[in-house]
Each structure stands twice: as C-alpha cells, then as structure tokens.
Design a protein around this motif. Structure first.
Motif, PDB file in Angstrom:
ATOM      1  N   MET A 181      12.967   0.328   4.382  1.00 36.28           N
ATOM      2  CA  MET A 181      12.218   0.460   5.639  1.00 36.28           C
ATOM      3  C   MET A 181      13.139   0.286   6.836  1.00 36.28           C
ATOM      4  O   MET A 181      13.045   1.001   7.823  1.00 36.28           O
ATOM      5  CB  MET A 181      11.117  -0.606   5.693  1.00 36.28           C
ATOM      6  CG  MET A 181       9.722  -0.043   5.550  1.00 36.28           C
ATOM      7  SD  MET A 181       8.536  -1.367   5.419  1.00 36.28           S
ATOM      8  CE  MET A 181       8.165  -1.608   7.141  1.00 36.28           C
ATOM      9  N   ARG A 223      10.276   5.371   4.197  1.00 44.79           N
ATOM     10  CA  ARG A 223       8.909   4.935   3.909  1.00 44.79           C
ATOM     11  C   ARG A 223       8.793   4.681   2.407  1.00 44.79           C
ATOM     12  O   ARG A 223       8.275   5.506   1.666  1.00 44.79           O
ATOM     13  CB  ARG A 223       7.899   6.007   4.322  1.00 44.79           C
ATOM     14  CG  ARG A 223       7.832   6.199   5.815  1.00 44.79           C
ATOM     15  CD  ARG A 223       6.801   7.239   6.141  1.00 44.79           C
ATOM     16  NE  ARG A 223       6.880   7.629   7.533  1.00 44.79           N
ATOM     17  CZ  ARG A 223       6.304   8.719   8.024  1.00 44.79           C
ATOM     18  NH1 ARG A 223       5.633   9.520   7.214  1.00 44.79           N
ATOM     19  NH2 ARG A 223       6.401   9.000   9.293  1.00 44.79           N
ATOM     20  N   GLN A 230       7.752   3.348  -1.255  1.00 48.04           N
ATOM     21  CA  GLN A 230       6.483   3.070  -1.922  1.00 48.04           C
ATOM     22  C   GLN A 230       6.768   2.217  -3.150  1.00 48.04           C
ATOM     23  O   GLN A 230       7.691   2.517  -3.913  1.00 48.04           O
ATOM     24  CB  GLN A 230       5.820   4.368  -2.365  1.00 48.04           C
ATOM     25  CG  GLN A 230       5.333   5.204  -1.184  1.00 48.04           C
ATOM     26  CD  GLN A 230       4.311   6.232  -1.608  1.00 48.04           C
ATOM     27  OE1 GLN A 230       4.451   6.812  -2.683  1.00 48.04           O
ATOM     28  NE2 GLN A 230       3.303   6.465  -0.791  1.00 48.04           N
TER      29      GLN A 230
END
Ligand SMILES: [Zn+2]
Length: 317
Positions: free
Chosen positions: A81, A86, A88
């Motif tokens: 991040m 992004r 997951q």
C-alpha cells in the motif's frame, strides 16, 4: 494488544494517512518515485532488498495458520500500500493433515503496457521444525519475500510501466507439515492456480516466475528440470548480459516440488529461480543455520535484476 500488533497498526495507520494525503493513490506517484532506464528494465537495490528481508524476518516465525503468519500477511499488504498498490489478502480455511488451518495469500497487481499478466511469486510462511523452535527462515522464505517486496517498490516507482502486467503473489502454506500431498504443502499456490482455472482465466497469463531461497551469499541458482525450456534459455541470456551467467544452472539431483508446480499443471510456462545449494550440501536448509548472516545484498540484487530483465525481454507468444 502485543507490542508487535501495535507496531503493525501504527504502520497501517501511517499507510492509510499516506493514501489519504495522496488523494488518488496511483502507481508511479509518491515520494519513492525513481527514474529507471528509459528503454530497459529498472534495477533492484540489493541493500534495500536486504532491509526488506530483515524487516520481515524481524516479525518472527510465520508458519501457516499462526498469528505470526497473519501479522506477516498484513505487514506485506501494508508495504504494498505504501508503494501505491492496492493489495488484496485472500483468506480461506483448509483441512490439513493436522486439522483445519487458515491461510492467507497477498496479491498486488502492477498494471503493465500489456494486459496479459506475468505472475511473480514467493511463499512467505516458515517451516515448522520441531527441533528448532522460533525458526525464522532468513533465506527460506525471508529472502524471496523481501526481494519481491523490493521488486514491487522498484517497478511501482519506475518511470515507465512494465511490459507485462505483474501479478505479485505472496503465497502462504508452501511448507508441508509432514509430507507433500493434497492436504499438505503448496496450499497458497494451489489455491491461486485453482482460482485462475475455475475462472477460466488461463489465457490472461503469459508466464509464472517463482522466487525461493534467493539470498545465499554464495549464490547458485539451480533451475528444476520442469522449468519451461524457452524461459530457461531467456534467463541464461539475461544472466549473460548482466554478467551473472556463472550464478545460474540446472538442478541435477532430482525434482523440486515448489509453488511453481500448480501453475505448470495449469499449462503456464514456469521458471523457479531457486538456489537449492544453501550451505555445504544444502546443509543450512530447514535448520537453525538459516540466518541473516548467510545472506548478501549482492545475491538479492543479482536475482532481482535477473527477474526484471527476464520480464522486460519476455516476448509475446
Ligand atoms: Zn522451505
């Protein structure tokens, strides 16, 4: 809350604040932006890669299903991040040979000039060794995980996007508890490959590159026999131009069962950049000898640069 957990939450809050301040978190933005060669692959900073390994190993043991593995997955995601990605975390449960366990893969995608993807993988879990409580796995799996994090940072900060979209996956549960089988070992890679198969997305992928045990100061990459021949030839050519051809060859002492196998079974061209000669006769592998002092920044840089060169020179099929 433990000291370790509060450190993590402090770090995550910091990451969230950075994202908010940035407004739109986009690849290539942020304070770590760095210009790479205009027509070539960016280069990895070995010292920074070693710092990532030290940070990861400092979190402590991380066997699949343990609190340490959960913290590690969250730490990996927080770092991605901070790089503007992004990430997951996919979480699932499986019945293993010693009961039900929770696993977590961390995935971050770096968009490239082509939509087709190259998977770059490393497992981050550590082996549970009965005779070695607190086994930290500096080389297995600290080195490849720290290097993959530094590759994420380097590519995200580069001037130009990579030629292929990179799907960087940090696998959980590579290590087996007793003996490799359907319910023991390779949990994260089987899960990820299975998701691609079920979604019918095999054609979205060009290749899979696995990193494992890549930090040995006496680096000697030993490609398993099931490596895709064209990828191996390209890796040798890339190593040649980087001046590291003497650091890579074939593994001659049998097969290597590792996270590349589920992707090979999917029909993807795979290459496993593993150094399975860790210490005399591989004597440091899965022992208390697998410590940070056996690693070097130069080895991490050599493998990191090989990976990037390979991706930048990988032709369309
Ligand atoms: Zn291992």
């Amino acid at each position: 809350m433990t000291a370790r957990a509060s450190r993590f939450w402090g770090r995550r809050r910091y990451a969230v604040i950075i994202v908010l301040l940035a407004g739109l978190a986009m690849w290539g933005c942020g304070p770590m932006r760095r210009t790479g060669p205009s027509d070539g692959a960016p280069r990895v900073d070995g010292a920074r890669a070693l710092e990532r390994v030290e940070g990861l190993v400092g979190l402590g043991p991380r066997p699949a299903g343990s609190p340490g593995a959960k913290w590690t997955a969250e730490w990996i995601a927080a770092f991605c991040m901070e790089c503007g990605g992004r990430p997951q975390i996919s979480t699932w449960g499986e019945d293993t040979v010693t009961g039900r366990r929770t696993f977590r893969n961390v995935t971050v995608v770096i968009p490239g000039r082509r939509r087709q993807r190259v998977i770059l993988g490393s497992h981050y879990d550590t082996k549970e060794l009965p005779g070695v409580p607190g086994f930290i796995g500096a080389n297995d799996s600290g080195s490849s995980t720290g290097l993959l994090l530094e590759i994420v940072r380097t590519v995200a900060a580069a001037e130009r996007p990579p030629p292929w979209t990179l799907e960087c996956v940090f696998f959980d549960g590579e290590e087996c508890q007793h003996r490799y089988g359907p319910r023991d070992g390779l949990h994260g890679s089987r899960q990820h490959a299975g998701q691609i198969r079920v979604a019918g997305r095999r054609r979205d992928y060009r290749a899979m590159i696995l990193l494992d045990m890549v930090g040995d100061r006496d680096l000697s990459l030993t490609l398993p026999a099931d490596t895709d021949p064209a990828l191996a030839r390209l890796a040798f050519a890339c190593a040649d131009s980087l001046g590291t051809r003497d650091r890579i060859g074939w593994f001659r002492a049998g097969d290597i069962l590792d996270d590349h196998v589920p992707f090979a079974e999917l029909g993807l061209p795979v290459i496993n950049l593993i150094d399975f000669e860790y210490g005399p006769g591989n004597a440091w592998w899965h022992t208390s000898e697998d410590t940070l002092d056996k690693l070097s920044a130069d080895s991490l840089a050599a493998v990191g640069n090989l990976v990037l060169e390979l991706i930048w020179r990988l032709p369309a099929r």
